[in-house]
Design a protein around this motif. Structure first.
Motif, PDB file in Angstrom:
ATOM      1  N   MET A   1     -83.102 119.497 -42.337  1.00  0.00           N
ATOM      2  CA  MET A   1     -83.768 120.201 -43.702  1.00  0.00           C
ATOM      3  C   MET A   1     -83.194 119.309 -44.766  1.00  0.00           C
ATOM      4  N   ASN A   2     -83.033 118.143 -45.306  1.00  0.00           N
ATOM      5  CA  ASN A   2     -82.677 117.814 -47.060  1.00  0.00           C
ATOM      6  C   ASN A   2     -82.935 118.285 -47.570  1.00  0.00           C
ATOM      7  N   PRO A   3     -81.910 118.208 -48.815  1.00  0.00           N
ATOM      8  CA  PRO A   3     -82.627 119.099 -49.750  1.00  0.00           C
ATOM      9  C   PRO A   3     -82.892 118.131 -51.678  1.00  0.00           C
ATOM     10  N   ARG A 143     -72.475 123.363 -45.507  1.00  0.00           N
ATOM     11  CA  ARG A 143     -70.767 123.662 -45.310  1.00  0.00           C
ATOM     12  C   ARG A 143     -69.917 123.018 -46.880  1.00  0.00           C
ATOM     13  N   ALA A 144     -69.147 123.995 -46.865  1.00  0.00           N
ATOM     14  CA  ALA A 144     -67.760 123.149 -46.926  1.00  0.00           C
ATOM     15  C   ALA A 144     -66.789 122.798 -46.700  1.00  0.00           C
ATOM     16  N   GLY A 160     -77.457 118.855 -45.196  1.00  0.00           N
ATOM     17  CA  GLY A 160     -78.155 118.551 -44.554  1.00  0.00           C
ATOM     18  C   GLY A 160     -77.838 116.744 -45.022  1.00  0.00           C
ATOM     19  N   ASP A 161     -78.555 115.557 -45.624  1.00  0.00           N
ATOM     20  CA  ASP A 161     -77.822 114.002 -45.561  1.00  0.00           C
ATOM     21  C   ASP A 161     -76.992 114.009 -46.657  1.00  0.00           C
ATOM     22  N   ALA A 198     -65.922 109.575 -41.549  1.00  0.00           N
ATOM     23  CA  ALA A 198     -66.536 109.875 -40.421  1.00  0.00           C
ATOM     24  C   ALA A 198     -67.608 110.670 -40.733  1.00  0.00           C
ATOM     25  N   LEU A 199     -68.621 110.336 -41.362  1.00  0.00           N
ATOM     26  CA  LEU A 199     -69.780 111.478 -41.675  1.00  0.00           C
ATOM     27  C   LEU A 199     -70.951 109.971 -41.423  1.00  0.00           C
TER      28      LEU A 199
END
Length: 295
Positions: A1-3, A143-144, A160-161, A198-199
């Protein structure tokens, strides 16, 4: 799920504010909102924050969060003002920030010689995030990620992305954030950037600032892949010692941001004005440096 993300530019401070939306539930988070401030007249206005409210109202959004990536030193946050207006309309947003904010409050309480009216215990904020803390916007779970180095409390938000990275990086053509503020550290910033790198390369990166050259438009968004390939300060193969040397040399040439002292005095209070004096007037403090004068 992406915003879904809608970005708003504040020309006076080169700041981007973002509204991240869970399309299914129509719930949202506001990230890094800005007040308008004239340091000559002392006038604080809310035109930019009102643009956010108008967007939220006209698109039928409910706001769960007002998120700060750090205590900013170059613009005044509209977090408290927005919270008050949203609560008046029936929403219950919470102001969230990284737990490292507590050290920033203590530092600037001392530097500004603030009295007992400022406790420096974080009471102005609703939630303090640690690394990995879960943040929910409607059905969207994020997440933070702590990304210190520019400041001790710098934090990125991942949904999400999409990554909202504050001042950790600017657009690739502009490089990286300075590390010479109290609590800043170029070694630590390099490590934080490596966490971002690293993402996945396709991760959308939403910036807090862009400083375009003349004739070019400011960028609100880039990607991890673009940063790794083209960032002028730190690409995927840049060594830590190279980055630290560059950052220290560059930081030594920089003056304080134009709104440094006004910004910090409101932002350590989540955007609230300092307490009014006896006549109801609010005042800001300005530390003076006058080595040629004697007391």
């Amino acid at each position: 799920m992406n915003p879904e993300v809608r970005s708003f530019h504040h020309q006076d401070t080169f700041t981007w504010s973002h509204v991240a939306v869970d399309a299914a539930s129509r719930r949202a988070a506001i990230i890094d909102p800005v007040l308008d401030f004239d340091p000559v007249t002392g006038q604080v206005q809310t035109h930019s924050a009102q643009r956010l409210l108008e967007y939220i109202t006209t698109t039928g959004l409910g706001v769960d969060w007002i998120l700060e990536t750090h205590i900013h030193a170059d613009h005044l946050t509209a977090a408290a003002w927005l919270k008050g207006r949203l609560e008046a309309s029936g929403s219950k947003p919470r102001i969230g920030i990284g737990r490292g904010m507590l050290s920033v409050q203590r530092t600037f309480k001392q530097k500004l010689n603030l009295g007992d009216e400022f406790a420096a215990d974080g009471r102005e904020f609703d939630v303090f995030f640690d690394d990995g803390a879960e943040i929910t916007i409607g059905h969207l779970v994020g997440r933070a990620m702590t990304t210190p180095g520019h400041t001790a409390d710098s934090l990125s938000y991942l949904f999400g992305d999409a990554a909202f990275i504050g001042d950790t990086l600017f657009a690739p053509r502009s490089g990286s954030a300075r590390c010479d503020f109290p609590g800043g550290d170029a070694h630590v910033l390099f490590d934080s950037i490596q966490r971002l790198y690293a993402l996945p390369d396709a991760t959308r990166v939403f910036l807090a600032h862009d400083y375009p050259p003349p004739g070019e438009s400011p960028l609100a968004q880039t990607s991890i892949g673009a940063q790794k390939a083209d960032n002028i300060h730190v690409r995927s193969g840049t060594r830590a010692d190279e980055f630290v040397a560059m950052r220290r040399n560059r930081d030594a040439t920089l003056g304080l941001p134009r709104l440094f002292w006004p910004s910090l005095q409101l932002n350590i209070r989540a955007g609230r004005l300092p307490p009014a004096e006896g006549d109801g007037q609010h005042f800001l403090r300005l530390p003076l440096s006058a080595p040629d004068f004697t007391s």
